[in-house]
Design a protein around this motif. Structure first.
Motif, PDB file in Angstrom:
ATOM      1  N   ILE A  31       0.836  -1.205   0.000  1.00  0.00           N
ATOM      2  CA  ILE A  31       0.000   0.000   0.000  1.00  0.00           C
ATOM      3  C   ILE A  31       0.871   1.255   0.000  1.00  0.00           C
ATOM      4  O   ILE A  31       0.567   2.243  -0.688  1.00  0.00           O
ATOM      5  CB  ILE A  31      -0.937  -0.003   1.225  1.00  0.00           C
ATOM      6  CG1 ILE A  31      -1.957  -1.140   1.124  1.00  0.00           C
ATOM      7  CG2 ILE A  31      -1.653   1.336   1.361  1.00  0.00           C
ATOM      8  CD1 ILE A  31      -2.955  -0.988   0.002  1.00  0.00           C
ATOM      9  N   TYR A  32       1.957   1.211   0.753  1.00  0.00           N
ATOM     10  CA  TYR A  32       2.895   2.343   0.807  1.00  0.00           C
ATOM     11  C   TYR A  32       3.398   2.692  -0.592  1.00  0.00           C
ATOM     12  O   TYR A  32       3.377   3.855  -1.013  1.00  0.00           O
ATOM     13  CB  TYR A  32       4.057   1.987   1.730  1.00  0.00           C
ATOM     14  CG  TYR A  32       5.237   2.934   1.680  1.00  0.00           C
ATOM     15  CD1 TYR A  32       5.271   4.073   2.478  1.00  0.00           C
ATOM     16  CD2 TYR A  32       6.316   2.690   0.833  1.00  0.00           C
ATOM     17  CE1 TYR A  32       6.354   4.949   2.433  1.00  0.00           C
ATOM     18  CE2 TYR A  32       7.394   3.554   0.779  1.00  0.00           C
ATOM     19  CZ  TYR A  32       7.410   4.677   1.581  1.00  0.00           C
ATOM     20  OH  TYR A  32       8.475   5.539   1.525  1.00  0.00           O
ATOM     21  N   LYS A  33       3.825   1.674  -1.321  1.00  0.00           N
ATOM     22  CA  LYS A  33       4.352   1.903  -2.675  1.00  0.00           C
ATOM     23  C   LYS A  33       3.267   2.428  -3.608  1.00  0.00           C
ATOM     24  O   LYS A  33       3.528   3.296  -4.450  1.00  0.00           O
ATOM     25  CB  LYS A  33       4.950   0.607  -3.216  1.00  0.00           C
ATOM     26  CG  LYS A  33       6.213   0.168  -2.490  1.00  0.00           C
ATOM     27  CD  LYS A  33       6.703  -1.181  -2.993  1.00  0.00           C
ATOM     28  CE  LYS A  33       7.938  -1.643  -2.213  1.00  0.00           C
ATOM     29  NZ  LYS A  33       8.385  -2.996  -2.641  1.00  0.00           N
ATOM     30  N   GLN A  34       2.040   1.916  -3.449  1.00  0.00           N
ATOM     31  CA  GLN A  34       0.946   2.348  -4.314  1.00  0.00           C
ATOM     32  C   GLN A  34       0.566   3.799  -4.049  1.00  0.00           C
ATOM     33  O   GLN A  34       0.366   4.588  -4.979  1.00  0.00           O
ATOM     34  CB  GLN A  34      -0.274   1.442  -4.109  1.00  0.00           C
ATOM     35  CG  GLN A  34      -1.372   1.632  -5.149  1.00  0.00           C
ATOM     36  CD  GLN A  34      -0.928   1.245  -6.543  1.00  0.00           C
ATOM     37  OE1 GLN A  34      -0.414   0.150  -6.747  1.00  0.00           O
ATOM     38  NE2 GLN A  34      -1.105   2.140  -7.506  1.00  0.00           N
ATOM     39  N   ILE A  35       0.473   4.171  -2.772  1.00  0.00           N
ATOM     40  CA  ILE A  35       0.129   5.552  -2.418  1.00  0.00           C
ATOM     41  C   ILE A  35       1.230   6.501  -2.864  1.00  0.00           C
ATOM     42  O   ILE A  35       0.966   7.592  -3.394  1.00  0.00           O
ATOM     43  CB  ILE A  35      -0.113   5.676  -0.898  1.00  0.00           C
ATOM     44  CG1 ILE A  35      -1.386   4.914  -0.501  1.00  0.00           C
ATOM     45  CG2 ILE A  35      -0.229   7.144  -0.484  1.00  0.00           C
ATOM     46  CD1 ILE A  35      -1.632   4.879   0.992  1.00  0.00           C
ATOM     47  N   GLN A  36       2.467   6.084  -2.678  1.00  0.00           N
ATOM     48  CA  GLN A  36       3.604   6.911  -3.096  1.00  0.00           C
ATOM     49  C   GLN A  36       3.593   7.125  -4.607  1.00  0.00           C
ATOM     50  O   GLN A  36       3.890   8.221  -5.098  1.00  0.00           O
ATOM     51  CB  GLN A  36       4.907   6.248  -2.652  1.00  0.00           C
ATOM     52  CG  GLN A  36       6.139   7.129  -2.786  1.00  0.00           C
ATOM     53  CD  GLN A  36       7.376   6.431  -2.262  1.00  0.00           C
ATOM     54  OE1 GLN A  36       7.601   5.251  -2.532  1.00  0.00           O
ATOM     55  NE2 GLN A  36       8.190   7.152  -1.494  1.00  0.00           N
TER      56      GLN A  36
END
Length: 273
Positions: A31-36
């Motif tokens: 999720i972190y990578k997707q939001i970033q």
């Protein structure tokens, strides 16, 4: 701060949010990578006010991701239902590729728990009866905590789930029939089922920092809001909460006026990327 939009959305200090469960690190990293990448927070986490704190009911991975991105604020949907009226169920866990002997060893070395193979309880057991049930292709047994202490029981359950989550891929499901599950999975599987929890028990545990395992509880929220698409730049900016909430309320007002807010009452299935 009073909510001034009809969707019960507000932007709050992320440090004022209290989790009720551990977050799944693998899911949080994704999720972190997707939001970033997207530079937006699509769906707001769900919170309920309890003892003057925002208890996080759903969205642990999103909150964890925004913590990692060092965002001081986050948009949330605050539910206004009575605590006793919250619809709460549990996910079942499907474990793939873990040998029964390894799982049993994992259980047996954990303090204060025993295995019961002849346990006469319903499918909707409570944590003071058993921490979970474990079903293999051969039989079902229950993992029982002998401490007679709710705090200890939650901690032991969390440790057990964390231990097997490190060893194998965990699938969440509402299916409780291992034979039906096995039809779609080629490798051997083990089915873990969890106790029935009361919403008040969850909230009390959260405010006492006694966290449940990741991916066990499932709150069903009436009129859940999706697709807010909050810009990350706004959430991470130095603007005040007052200014950010004014921006949010203006956004919601404009969306409603443009007929871009729609409520769907039928159940839906979402296919993610």
């Amino acid at each position: 701060m009073q909510i001034t939009n009809s969707l019960s959305l507000r932007i709050v200090d992320i440090n004022h949010i209290v989790p009720h469960e551990h977050h799944d690190k693998n899911r949080s990293d994704r999720i972190y990578k997707q939001i970033q990448k997207d530079k937006i927070l699509k769906n707001p986490p769900i919170v309920a006010q309890y003892h003057r704190q925002y208890v996080l009911l759903d969205g642990a991975t999103r909150v964890s991701a925004l913590h990692a991105l060092k965002c001081p604020h986050i948009v949330v949907q605050e539910i206004d239902q009575d605590i006793d009226q919250l619809s709460l169920s549990t996910w079942n866990h499907v474990l793939q590729g873990i040998e029964k002997e390894e799982l049993l060893s994992m259980i047996k070395i954990t303090p204060n728990i025993v295995l019961e193979t002849n346990f006469d309880i319903t499918n909707h057991f409570k944590i003071d009866q058993a921490l979970c049930s474990v079903t293999t292709s051969e039989k079902t047994f229950h993992v029982v905590d002998t401490s007679n202490n709710n705090d200890s029981q939650v901690l032991t359950l969390s440790n057990f789930v964390n231990n097997y989550s490190k060893k194998t891929n965990v699938l969440r499901t509402k299916e409780s029939d291992i034979k039906s599950l096995q039809k779609d999975i080629t490798s051997s599987i083990t089915l873990i089922q969890f106790p029935k929890f009361a919403a008040k028990f969850i909230l009390e545990s959260a405010t006492n920092n006694n966290l449940l395992p990741a991916g066990v509880t499932k709150f069903s929220i009436n009129k859940r809001v999706l697709g807010v698409n909050m810009p990350l730049d706004l959430l991470c900016s130095n603007q005040s909460l007052t200014d950010k909430n004014a921006w949010l309320n203006n956004l919601i007002t404009n969306k409603i006026q443009l007929n871009k807010v729609r409520q769907y009452t039928e159940p839906v299935i979402i296919i993610e990327d």
